[in-house]
Scaffold this motif. Structure first.
Motif: not given
Length: 431
Positions: A110-116, A265-273
């Motif tokens: 959720l934090a990564l989605r909000e960040q992106a 970058q945030s969407r990439l980190e989210l994809a990894k998660k």
């Protein structure tokens, strides 16, 4: 009462009525549109800028939505209900229940989605600033074009009057036998050329006014009147390298691209998660009726926890990581490409301004005064038959061209300043 008194009273009543009628009418004043007023109206009323601002406001409302848990689901059910009687007391397993469940993403998603979404919202805000600078540049350039056309039309009108005097002089000399008929015909031909130029300039002026009205969100055919005089002193701008350095931190489109990189970058980190499971937590309560004999049945409570299992990670989640990695590289290349364009815009505006400024000085201090002296000398010589009429007309046409080129150079210098302001993203580009 005598007829004279009646007539005077009637006249007085008409006079009073006329005064009352005209007292409510306000005189129509044609407003002068200064450059400052034009830019202020454009920022306030331009629909393209307004729609970009609305888009930025919409984007700003997304991050909190992306960072909030999904709404819980409430359910109602009847379990093990016998269909032969639909009696809730007949079977022990019959129960009427209610439940609630909540989807819970893996911690950090959720934090990564909000960040992106926050980075994308900031990029949209920077886009508003970029559109604002582009709008200001267009308004200023169009305003100066109209100013130049007004000056050119004035010069044509002035030269038209002078050539009419030349025609009269040539005709007078021809009538007394001291001139040639071809001089009269030549002057009339130049008058016709001036009329053709006047028609073209006025048509261009109407088109430019329509463009400016569109930028100000006004009817295209609304009259645009500019001031007759403006400040002609051109400022000294900073060195080209300093403008580069200034634009690197102040140009909105570059910051928008940087925010795009952060979002990618945030969407990439989210994809990894995404290879980590999401959970679903639920609870339900089942109420059972008493037995037919009156014995009490206990109510039932159910709890459940479920999660998704990414068994197709190689075909799904891993490909999503590849996609987001490529998107991140795309954003980085876009930033570099945009930075090259910004530097090119600054260099072009810088060179155009220096060239136009030098031309203004040259025309103002050298060429135009010399051309005026030449025309005055030619006219005096022609009147005493020391200069032929063709040279006199040519000198006046040359003066007309130089005066027009002076105002064109001044206009181009100010248009280049407007483009430089937009390219740098700041007003402070002067030494």
């Amino acid at each position: 009462m005598s007829p004279q008194i009646i007539f005077k009273c009637f006249s007085l009543i008409l006079l009073l009525l006329s005064a009352c009628v005209f007292a409510g009418e306000e005189p129509v004043i044609e407003r002068v549109l200064t450059l400052k007023t034009a830019t202020e109206q454009a920022v306030q009323d331009n629909p393209d800028l307004a729609q970009m601002q609305a888009r930025a406001q919409a984007m700003a409302a997304i991050p909190s939505q992306m960072g909030t848990l999904p709404d819980p689901e409430i359910s109602f059910n009847a379990m093990s209900l016998p269909v032969n009687t639909f009696n809730t007391k007949q079977e022990d397993m019959t129960q009427l229940g209610a439940g609630i469940s909540l989807a819970i993403p893996f911690p950090g998603k959720l934090a990564l989605r909000e960040q992106a979404a926050a980075f994308e919202a900031e990029a949209a805000t920077q886009s508003v600033t970029e559109v604002r600078w582009r709008l200001l540049s267009e308004v200023k350039s169009t305003w100066w074009l109209i100013f130049y056309l007004d000056r050119a039309i004035q010069i044509v009108d002035s030269n038209h009057a002078l050539l009419q005097q030349f025609v009269q002089i040539a005709r007078t000399k021809y009538e007394v036998g001291e001139g040639l008929q071809q001089d009269v015909l030549l002057a009339q031909l130049e008058l016709s050329k001036l009329l053709d130029q006047q028609l073209m300039l006025k048509a261009s002026r109407r088109n430019a006014a329509a463009s400016l009205n569109a930028l100000l969100d006004k009817p295209a055919n609304e009259e645009v009147r500019l001031p007759d005089k403006v400040e002609s002193q051109l400022p000294t701008i900073k060195r080209e390298s300093l403008l580069y350095r200034q634009a690197e931190t102040s140009r909105a489109v570059l910051e928008s691209n940087r925010q795009g990189i952060n979002a990618a970058q945030s969407r990439l980190e989210l994809a990894k998660k995404d290879v980590l499971p999401d959970f679903n937590l639920g609870a339900s309560y089942g109420a059972r009726a008493n037995t037919p004999a009156g014995d009490k049945r206990a109510d039932l409570l159910s709890l459940n926890l479920s999660m998704n299992v990414p068994i197709f990670a190689a075909q799904k989640q891993a490909k999503a990581v590849d996609q987001r990695t490529s998107e991140l590289m795309q954003e980085k290349y876009a930033l570099q490409d945009q930075w090259n364009k910004v530097r090119s815009q600054i260099s072009q505006g810088y060179n155009d301004y220096r060239r136009a400024k030098d031309q203004v000085v040259l025309f103002e201090t050298g060429i135009v005064p010399q051309a005026r002296q030449t025309v005055a000398s030619m006219l005096a010589g022609y009147q005493v038959n020391k200069v032929d009429f063709l040279n006199l007309v040519r000198s006046q046409i040359t003066l007309f061209e130089y005066e027009t080129q002076y105002w064109k150079a001044l206009t181009e210098a100010n248009q280049s300043l407007a483009q430089l302001n937009a390219a740098v993203g700041e007003e402070e580009i002067y030494e």
